[in-house]
Design an enzyme around this catalytic site. Structure first.
Site, PDB file in Angstrom:
ATOM      1  N   SER A  68      29.765  85.808 -10.937  1.00 22.83           N
ATOM      2  CA  SER A  68      30.372  87.046 -10.439  1.00 22.83           C
ATOM      3  C   SER A  68      30.118  87.166  -8.944  1.00 22.83           C
ATOM      4  O   SER A  68      29.084  86.697  -8.439  1.00 22.83           O
ATOM      5  CB  SER A  68      29.783  88.266 -11.144  1.00 22.83           C
ATOM      6  OG  SER A  68      30.256  89.472 -10.554  1.00 22.83           O
TER       7      SER A  68
ATOM      8  N   TYR B  79      22.279  93.076 -13.609  1.00 22.32           N
ATOM      9  CA  TYR B  79      23.544  92.336 -13.593  1.00 22.32           C
ATOM     10  C   TYR B  79      23.585  91.346 -12.428  1.00 22.32           C
ATOM     11  O   TYR B  79      23.907  90.160 -12.610  1.00 22.32           O
ATOM     12  CB  TYR B  79      24.708  93.315 -13.501  1.00 22.32           C
ATOM     13  CG  TYR B  79      26.061  92.655 -13.622  1.00 22.32           C
ATOM     14  CD1 TYR B  79      26.482  92.125 -14.836  1.00 22.32           C
ATOM     15  CD2 TYR B  79      26.924  92.571 -12.529  1.00 22.32           C
ATOM     16  CE1 TYR B  79      27.723  91.510 -14.959  1.00 22.32           C
ATOM     17  CE2 TYR B  79      28.160  91.958 -12.636  1.00 22.32           C
ATOM     18  CZ  TYR B  79      28.567  91.435 -13.851  1.00 22.32           C
ATOM     19  OH  TYR B  79      29.794  90.824 -13.969  1.00 22.32           O
TER      20      TYR B  79
END
Length: 258
Positions: free
Chosen positions: A139, A152
């Site tokens: 990501s 995350y």
């Protein structure tokens, strides 16, 4: 690769990016194995494609033994996989000092360790055949540590470094490793983000672009392209300037969901 039926195994296939990729490969006539925790969502997807070659595995990627069993069954039914996509992932708002330790662990177990556990049972057959492609979802959020998203960001940074290590390890053995780093993609994960999401991309468009990168065995790809530029700029920011710009940035709400 199109002359013979492609064999694709995808985790996190019940919604968002995973489901969009599953639909893309099903429409190409591939034999597809779908892994997700939600059995009802997998069944609903399969009902839309009654003539497709689909194998459904209602498995949590944190359960490495169940995941390995799903991989063995897929190989037994369809033969060695051509493409394995470790897509399962969650995003949770967290804060250190607020009792979020279980959430930190869950995010890391799914986003990072779940990726390793997804690839593990496929390595032997791929290296024996000296072919195949392992695909991991990193990501843009892993480029810098985003406030409120420590779990995350850390998990995606770990995933990116793991995939880089794996790529170098697998290269002499004939197996490709592709890292895909999405920006903002329209999905359940992003639906409730309380902040602007620049260059938000539809999941089906993302799947189309990602599949092309996978077919070309691109080492690292970011979609949409604007987020690749944003990621490069973020990476280049000196720490003092990054801290000043992001200390008041909007944050993902905390949640107790695991």
């Amino acid at each position: 690769m199109n002359a013979v039926r492609l064999k694709v195994f995808i985790t996190g296939a019940s919604s968002g990016i995973g489901q969009a990729l599953a639909e893309h490969y099903v429409r190409r006539g591939a034999a597809v194995g779908l892994v997700a925790r939600r059995a009802d969502s997998l069944a609903a997807f399969a009902a839309r494609f009654p003539d497709a070659s689909l194998s459904l595995y209602p498995v949590d990627v944190r359960d490495a033994a169940a995941l390995a069993d799903a991989a063995r069954r897929f190989i037994a039914e369809h033969g060695p996989a051509d493409v394995v996509i470790a897509n399962a992932g969650v995003s949770r708002g967290v804060l250190t000092g607020e009792g979020d330790l279980d959430t930190f662990r869950a995010v890391m177990d799914i986003n990072y360790y779940g990726m390793v556990a997804t690839f593990e049972p496929f390595i032997a057959s791929m290296t024996a055949a000296r072919r195949g492609t392992l695909v991991g979802m990193a990501s843009v959020a892993g480029v810098r540590g985003l406030p409120g998203s420590g779990a995350y960001s850390a998990s995606k940074a770990a995933a990116a470094k793991y995939l880089e290590s794996l790529r170098v390890e697998m290269r002499p053995l004939g197996v490709a490793v592709v890292t895909i780093a999405p920006g903002y993609v329209r999905s359940e994960m992003t639906a409730h983000n309380p902040y602007p999401m620049p260059f938000l991309m539809n999941a089906d468009r993302f799947a189309e672009k990602a599949s092309r990168a996978i077919e070309r065995r691109v080492r690292y790809a970011t979609f949409p392209w604007q987020m690749r530029v944003a990621g490069m700029l973020l990476h280049a920011l000196p720490r003092w300037l990054y801290d000043r710009l992001f200390e008041r940035a909007p944050r993902k709400p905390r949640t107790s969901e695991q």
